[in-house]
Design an enzyme around this catalytic site. Structure first.
Site, mmCIF file in Angstrom:
data_model
loop_
_atom_site.group_PDB
_atom_site.id
_atom_site.type_symbol
_atom_site.label_atom_id
_atom_site.label_comp_id
_atom_site.label_asym_id
_atom_site.label_seq_id
_atom_site.Cartn_x
_atom_site.Cartn_y
_atom_site.Cartn_z
ATOM 1 N N GLU A 224 0.830 -1.200 0.000
ATOM 2 C CA GLU A 224 0.000 0.000 0.000
ATOM 3 C C GLU A 224 0.868 1.255 0.000
ATOM 4 O OE1 GLU A 224 -2.111 -3.017 2.768
ATOM 5 O OE2 GLU A 224 -0.086 -2.568 2.067
ATOM 6 N N GLY B 72 14.713 -38.256 -0.077
ATOM 7 C CA GLY B 72 14.435 -39.412 -0.911
ATOM 8 C C GLY B 72 13.093 -40.040 -0.571
#
Length: 339
Positions: free
Chosen positions: A55, A266
């Site tokens: 803003e 993994g």
């Protein structure tokens, strides 16, 4: 203002939000569009920590152009802040600019805001509309919203496989299943994350560096977390070694302000996070390749759903082509329960 114009402006604000995704954490990545009563449009996105919010950036652009902001409308993807932090409150800045209307996609669940920003605007006589494109904004800000609501970081499990769901040949070879575009996208995912989690077995087998090399990383490399112990000479150093439960790890990282954790372990580590229901987003890269048998290694190592009724079902958020490969994002929240 028409609904169509509100939607167009909010869509642009969301684009601005996405453009700073890797830059702003631990602050939320917010976009803002402001239009004056004479039709002049100004834009802003949150800057790096310590800098102005979306803003304030849009308001500064308007002031630099010398325009009158009285009666303007602002569209912002997240509720304007109402407290003094590193920067002044954005709600106050909008009030001081004498805007007449603010359209907000989402309320901010942060306890420091949590409706106070909207209340400040309403108390000043500003018309406030909340909830426009809330679903899209929730997807864009998913990591921030999750951490603020649960206290834990948003967990993204990254997987790469062939179309038949295999990650490695029976002899263990698996490097570069996907192509350069998919690998660059995965590095962009690293840049958006605050930490990368990998198992000690992967560190010993592959010796990955887990750095961001194929994408912009405005905040630098994420912290590297190894489940277990990493060999002294491993490329992953410096890293954090964790020997406790996964929930303990997430609680600690969340308490330290981490918004997103990327799991790149993994098959065993992937299975552990999946089994314990700790994955908030699955990102699967699929290569146009087939191992064509049942002896190649799969995405997960461990027992799966015992019945078809027990499988994980969710909603696909996107399917995107990356060169010859596909990226599929899955939210494990069932569609009927999704916000």
């Amino acid at each position: 203002m028409t609904i169509d114009l509100d939607t167009d402006r909010m869509r642009r604000a969301l684009e601005l939000s996405r453009s700073v995704r890797a830059l702003t954490p631990p602050n939320p990545w917010v976009g803002c569009v402001i239009e004056t009563t004479t039709g002049e449009v100004f834009e802003g996105a949150t800057t790096a920590v310590g800098g102005p919010h979306a803003e304030a950036v849009a308001l500064a652009a308007a002031r630099a152009a010398g325009v009158d902001l009285a009666g303007a409308t602002a569209w912002v993807t997240l509720e304007p802040c109402s407290h003094h932090g590193r920067t002044p409150p954005c709600a106050d800045a909008l009030v001081e600019a004498r805007v007449a209307r603010v359209v907000v996609a989402l309320e901010d669940p942060d306890p420091k805001v949590a409706g106070r920003g909207i209340g400040r605007l309403v108390d000043a006589g500003i018309e406030v509309l909340v909830g426009l494109m809330a679903g899209e904004a929730s997807d864009v800000l998913a990591a921030y919203l999750h951490q603020r609501r649960t206290g834990r970081p948003f967990v993204v499990l990254k997987l790469a496989a062939t179309l038949d769901g295999r990650t490695a040949a029976p002899d263990g070879t698996s490097q570069w299943i996907t192509g350069p575009a998919a690998r660059a996208d995965a590095h962009a995912l690293r840049a958006e994350s605050d930490a990368i989690v990998v198992g000690a077995g992967t560190v010993r087998a592959d010796d990955p560096s887990l750095t961001v090399r194929l994408a912009d990383a405005p905040r630098g490399d994420p912290e590297r977390v190894v489940l277990g112990s990493a060999p002294p000479q491993a490329k992953v150093h410096p890293c954090v070694e964790h020997d406790g439960s996964l929930e303990e790890l997430l609680d600690r990282l969340g308490s330290e302000g981490y918004l997103q954790v990327l799991v790149e372990g993994g098959a065993s580590v992937a299975h552990s996070f999946h089994r314990e229901g700790l994955v908030d987003r699955y990102v699967v890269y699929l290569a146009p390749a087939l191992f064509g048998g049942d002896d190649a290694r799969g995405l997960f190592a461990g027992p799966g759903a015992p019945t078809i009724d027990a499988v994980t079902r969710g909603r696909i958020l996107q399917v995107r082509a990356l060169g010859p490969d596909l990226r599929v994002d899955l939210d494990p929240t069932p569609a009927q329960e999704a916000p």
